[in-house]
Write a protein that holds these residues in place. Structure first.
Motif, short mmCIF file in Angstrom:
data_model
loop_
_atom_site.label_atom_id
_atom_site.label_comp_id
_atom_site.label_asym_id
_atom_site.label_seq_id
_atom_site.Cartn_x
_atom_site.Cartn_y
_atom_site.Cartn_z
N GLY A 149 0.82 -1.22 0.00
CA GLY A 149 0.00 0.00 0.00
C GLY A 149 0.85 1.26 0.00
N GLY A 150 1.91 1.25 0.81
CA GLY A 150 2.78 2.43 0.85
C GLY A 150 3.49 2.67 -0.47
N GLU A 151 3.90 1.59 -1.13
CA GLU A 151 4.56 1.73 -2.44
C GLU A 151 3.56 2.24 -3.48
N GLN A 152 2.33 1.74 -3.42
CA GLN A 152 1.32 2.23 -4.37
C GLN A 152 1.06 3.73 -4.15
N GLN A 153 1.02 4.15 -2.89
CA GLN A 153 0.80 5.57 -2.63
C GLN A 153 1.98 6.40 -3.13
N ARG A 154 3.19 5.86 -3.03
CA ARG A 154 4.35 6.60 -3.56
C ARG A 154 4.31 6.67 -5.09
N VAL A 155 3.80 5.64 -5.75
CA VAL A 155 3.58 5.73 -7.21
C VAL A 155 2.59 6.85 -7.50
N ALA A 156 1.54 6.93 -6.69
CA ALA A 156 0.54 7.99 -6.89
C ALA A 156 1.17 9.38 -6.71
N ILE A 157 2.08 9.51 -5.75
CA ILE A 157 2.78 10.78 -5.55
C ILE A 157 3.66 11.09 -6.76
N ALA A 158 4.39 10.06 -7.25
CA ALA A 158 5.24 10.25 -8.43
C ALA A 158 4.40 10.69 -9.62
N ARG A 159 3.24 10.07 -9.78
CA ARG A 159 2.34 10.44 -10.88
C ARG A 159 1.90 11.90 -10.74
N ALA A 160 1.61 12.31 -9.51
CA ALA A 160 1.12 13.68 -9.28
C ALA A 160 2.20 14.73 -9.54
N ILE A 161 3.45 14.41 -9.17
CA ILE A 161 4.50 15.44 -9.30
C ILE A 161 5.22 15.39 -10.64
N ALA A 162 4.98 14.34 -11.43
CA ALA A 162 5.72 14.19 -12.68
C ALA A 162 5.43 15.31 -13.67
N LYS A 163 4.27 15.94 -13.57
CA LYS A 163 3.97 17.04 -14.50
C LYS A 163 4.49 18.38 -13.99
N ARG A 164 5.28 18.35 -12.92
CA ARG A 164 5.85 19.56 -12.29
C ARG A 164 4.75 20.58 -11.95
N PRO A 165 3.80 20.17 -11.12
CA PRO A 165 2.71 21.11 -10.82
C PRO A 165 3.17 22.22 -9.89
N ALA A 166 2.46 23.34 -9.94
CA ALA A 166 2.74 24.43 -8.99
C ALA A 166 2.30 24.04 -7.59
N VAL A 167 1.31 23.15 -7.51
CA VAL A 167 0.73 22.78 -6.22
C VAL A 167 0.42 21.29 -6.19
N LEU A 168 0.68 20.69 -5.03
CA LEU A 168 0.37 19.29 -4.79
C LEU A 168 -0.66 19.25 -3.67
N LEU A 169 -1.84 18.72 -3.97
CA LEU A 169 -2.94 18.67 -3.01
C LEU A 169 -3.16 17.21 -2.59
N CYS A 170 -3.05 16.95 -1.30
CA CYS A 170 -3.08 15.57 -0.78
C CYS A 170 -4.21 15.43 0.23
N ASP A 171 -5.15 14.55 -0.05
CA ASP A 171 -6.32 14.34 0.80
C ASP A 171 -6.14 13.05 1.59
N GLU A 172 -5.80 13.18 2.87
CA GLU A 172 -5.58 12.02 3.76
C GLU A 172 -4.64 10.99 3.12
N PRO A 173 -3.44 11.40 2.68
CA PRO A 173 -2.59 10.48 1.92
C PRO A 173 -2.10 9.28 2.72
N THR A 174 -2.16 9.37 4.07
CA THR A 174 -1.75 8.22 4.88
C THR A 174 -2.94 7.55 5.55
N GLY A 175 -4.15 7.94 5.16
CA GLY A 175 -5.35 7.48 5.85
C GLY A 175 -5.57 5.98 5.78
N ALA A 176 -5.08 5.33 4.72
CA ALA A 176 -5.30 3.89 4.56
C ALA A 176 -4.08 3.08 4.99
N LEU A 177 -3.09 3.74 5.61
CA LEU A 177 -1.80 3.09 5.89
C LEU A 177 -1.53 3.04 7.38
#
Length: 241
Positions: A149-177
């Motif tokens: 689960g933690g590795e999957q969430q880190r893939v999700a973070i990589a996916r979110a930051i790969a487009k070099r966004p100005a902002v990263l919005l995280c909704d309970e990113p550790t809630g299932a861990l």
């Protein structure tokens, strides 16, 4: 130099944000006059109990929802009266989202899940660079079912930051861990914030996580109840819950 010096223009400026949901005859006030400035490079924790309005606020900042009243600007552009096309472009180009559940495509490897975003972004990182940033360079060709689960969430973070966004919005990113896995995910968020400079906003009901933030904003009953800046930030590995 601190990220949130007064001379820096805010990434987000929100004034008088209200959100009313109508359920039959009942009106639910999710937000009541929220004022907020969020600055480049900050790591901000939005803290609050379930129903405090934090997810509603995050969704409005991310262009996923519109307020009933008030105004939001992002980097000088007014979001509150933007067209659907403009909001779609804003979400695609400027915002990375991380949710409690990872929303990975099961039939694609970690690398391919991240590549979905990099193929439509203007100036993306490579999937390999984004996955390396979250410590998954050895797991790029694994499928979600082969990842924890933690590795999957880190893939999700990589996916979110790969487009070099100005902002990263995280909704309970550790809630299932669990706590130990959650700390690894928080370390990945802290590192991406530090190395990419993206304003990072984490919403959580877990007060311990607030100790790693630059600034903590507590919501209660749809309003900003309290706001403070941490004199010193605790590294995620020192957090336990």
């Amino acid at each position: 130099m601190h990220a949130a010096q007064s001379k820096a223009d805010p990434v987000f400026r929100a004034r008088g944000l209200g959100k009313v949901y109508r359920m039959g005859e009942v009106e639910v006030h999710a937000l009541r006059g929220v004022d907020l400035d969020l600055y480049p490079g900050e790591f901000v924790v939005l803290l609050g109990a379930s129903g405090s309005g934090k997810s509603t606020l995050l969704n409005i900042l991310g262009g996923l929802d519109a307020p009933t009243s008030g105004r939001v600007e992002c980097q000088g552009h007014v979001l509150t009266d933007a067209s659907d096309d403009a909001l779609t472009r804003f979400r695609r180009e400027s915002v990375g989202f991380v949710f409690q559940f990872y929303n990975l495509i099961p039939s694609l490897s970690a690398r391919e899940n991240v590549a979905l975003v990099t193929e439509i972004a203007r100036d993306p990182m490579t999937p390999e660079a984004a996955l390396a940033l979250v410590g998954l360079e050895q797991r790029m060709d694994h499928f979600p079912s082969q990842l924890s689960g933690g590795e999957q969430q880190r893939v999700a973070i990589a996916r979110a930051i790969a487009k070099r966004p100005a902002v990263l919005l995280c909704d309970e990113p550790t809630g299932a861990l669990d706590s130990r896995t959650g700390v690894v995910v928080l370390e990945a968020l802290e590192r991406t914030n530090r190395e990419t400079g993206a304003l990072t906003v984490v919403i959580t009901h877990n007060a311990v996580i607030a100790e790693m933030a630059d600034r903590v904003i507590r919501l209660s009953d749809g309003q900003v109840a309290e706001e403070h800046r941490n004199a010193s930030k605790r590294p995620p590995r020192e957090l336990h819950w």
